[in-house]
Design an enzyme around this catalytic site. Structure first.
Site, PDB file in Angstrom:
ATOM      1  N   HIS A  98       0.875  -1.181   0.000  1.00  0.00           N
ATOM      2  CA  HIS A  98       0.000   0.000   0.000  1.00  0.00           C
ATOM      3  C   HIS A  98       0.920   1.241   0.000  1.00  0.00           C
ATOM      4  CE1 HIS A  98      -2.303  -2.941   2.482  1.00  0.00           C
ATOM      5  NE2 HIS A  98      -3.402  -2.340   2.095  1.00  0.00           N
ATOM      6  N   ASP A 101       2.292   1.964   3.359  1.00  0.00           N
ATOM      7  CA  ASP A 101       3.324   1.062   3.902  1.00  0.00           C
ATOM      8  C   ASP A 101       4.724   1.562   3.609  1.00  0.00           C
ATOM      9  OD1 ASP A 101       1.178  -0.675   4.265  1.00  0.00           O
ATOM     10  OD2 ASP A 101       1.644  -1.841   2.457  1.00  0.00           O
TER      11      ASP A 101
END
Ligand code: XUL
Ligand code: CO
Length: 434
Positions: A98, A101
């Protein structure tokens, strides 16, 4: 350069090794006409392995990774170093991430995207060096408080617009990195209470949003699959993308069933009251199977425990349905799995994945043998053999009518006799393979 895993050598297939190794997963072994690595298409999930700190509702993080807290670009780059070290040790062909992240949250959309692209530059170099590929990218539209009432389904149009910008940036970065897929998991697309929710409006917003994502994919020439990941509840009480059947109905409503496929997660299937293999088989049947998130839920807990898979018979039935439908194509096996919070050591992260890869290899090989032996398909064909006659098939022809069939049944005098479904016999057959 990080040396978080410095003590650990890249894993080899060695069933008799003393320490860390693959005991079953031999990437080079040919199974059902392909190298095992190309059948399973393993991916490491950036979020659980590198971002999660071991916290739970009762206590803070137990993991002390050197790149925590992840709030500077320097830490983000140290994390990327550790990530690619880990992929190399595991010989993982793919990873998934993501936006949230891989880069710290900035104070504007522009800053977020600038940081995301700066990390993508780092990834580009590392991917070229190591040969690791991107299974999928995705935007996190659920952690920040602005998304508390959803992304695309938010009552505030400015959050809808913010979400559009985040997805555009992530889709474009995924495209730039040669991603095989782009995933949308409806993190907070659902509701807590109907008392404040306009269901029809929110579904319309979600349908328009997804249609525009598909349009943008074509506009930029992204050839990967767009995938929706169903989940029935958690975080919201009711998630709109409840399960495969619900998502298929939604895609049909918005005319997207030929554009969007599904990323099916084992734990989410269980939360929806289904088995993993049911969800995969249904998606295959409806022509929307895309990829899987492999993990295991605790059957008693009622929430999404995201444990590493360790149950060969379960995994075998999932891969059976995948192989039966022709294998992965652009999808793969993404370990959306996390350690338990007492598993602190770098070695735990490697051992968890290695064990999971072994379980998946055993499962897929068992599935391939069942297919090669016609162990289940033979009995299944026999069960429906009555439908091979012309009269039987004629009942399903477009010109058949209920009255014609009824007249024939009444004239024939046939009183159909039930035949055994042979479930236990079939279960015994499966047990011979797993
Ligand atoms: C949440 C979940 C996510 C998605 C990606 O339960 O599975 O990690 O896979 O957003
Ligand atoms: Co998932």
């Amino acid at each position: 350069m990080s040396s978080y895993f410095s003590e650990i050598e890249p894993l080899k297939y060695d069933p008799d090794a003393e320490g860390l190794s693959f005991r079953h997963y031999d990437p080079e072994r040919q199974v059902a006409g392909k190298r095992l690595e190309d059948q399973l298409r393993f991916a490491v999930a950036y979020w659980h392995s590198l971002v999660w700190d071991g916290s739970d509702p009762f206590g803070g993080g137990t993991f002390q990774r050197p790149w925590f807290p992840h709030d500077t670009m320097e830490q983000a780059k140290a994390k990327a170093d550790a990530a690619f070290e880990m992929f190399r040790i595991l010989r993982a062909p793919f990873f998934a991430f993501h936006d949230h992240d891989v880069r710290p949250e900035g104070d504007s959309l522009q800053e977020n995207h600038r940081r995301l692209n700066e990390i993508a530059d780092v990834f580009e170099v590392k991917m070229a060096e190591t040969g690791t590929r991107l299974l999928w990218g995705t935007a996190n539209l659920f952690t920040h408080r602005r998304f508390m009432s959803g992304g695309a389904t938010n009552p505030d149009p400015d959050v809808f617009a913010w979400s559009a910008s985040s997805v555009r940036a992530c889709l474009e970065v995924t495209h730039r990195l040669g991603g095989e897929n782009y995933v949308l998991w409806g993190g907070r697309e659902g509701y807590e209470t109907l008392l404040n929710t306009d269901l029809n409006r929110e579904l319309e917003q979600m349908g328009r949003f997804l249609s525009m994502v598909v349009e943008h994919k074509h506009k930029i020439g992204f050839e990967g699959q767009i995938l929706i990941e169903p989940k029935p509840q958690e975080p919201t009480k009711h998630q709109y993308d409840y399960d495969v059947a619900t998502v298929y109905g939604f895609l049909k409503r918005f005319g997207l069933e030929n554009e969007v496929r599904l990323n099916i997660e084992q734990g989410h299937a269980i939360l929806a009251g289904h088995s993993f293999e049911h969800e995969i088989a249904l998606a295959q049947t409806l022509g929307v199977f895309g990829s899987i998130d492999m993990n295991r839920n605790d059957y008693q807990s009622g929430w999404d425990t995201d444990q590493f898979p360790n149950n060969v018979p379960e995994v075998a039935l999932a891969y059976y349905e995948i192989l039966r439908g022709g294998g992965f194509g652009r999808g793969g096996t993404n370990f959306d799995s996390k350690l338990r919070r007492q598993s602190l050591a770098p070695e735990d992260l490697i051992a968890a994945h290695a064990g999971a890869m072994d379980v998946c290899a055993q499962g897929l090989e068992a599935a391939a043998r069942m297919i090669a032996d016609d162990a289940l398909e033979g009995p299944r064909r026999d069960r429906y053999a009555g439908w091979e006659t012309e009269t039987a098939r004629g009942m399903l022809a477009p010109d058949a009518s209920l009255a014609d069939i009824a007249d024939r049944a009444e004239a024939s005098g046939i009183d159909p006799q039930p035949r055994s479904g042979r479930q236990e016999i079939l279960e015994n057959i499966v047990n011979r393979y797993v």
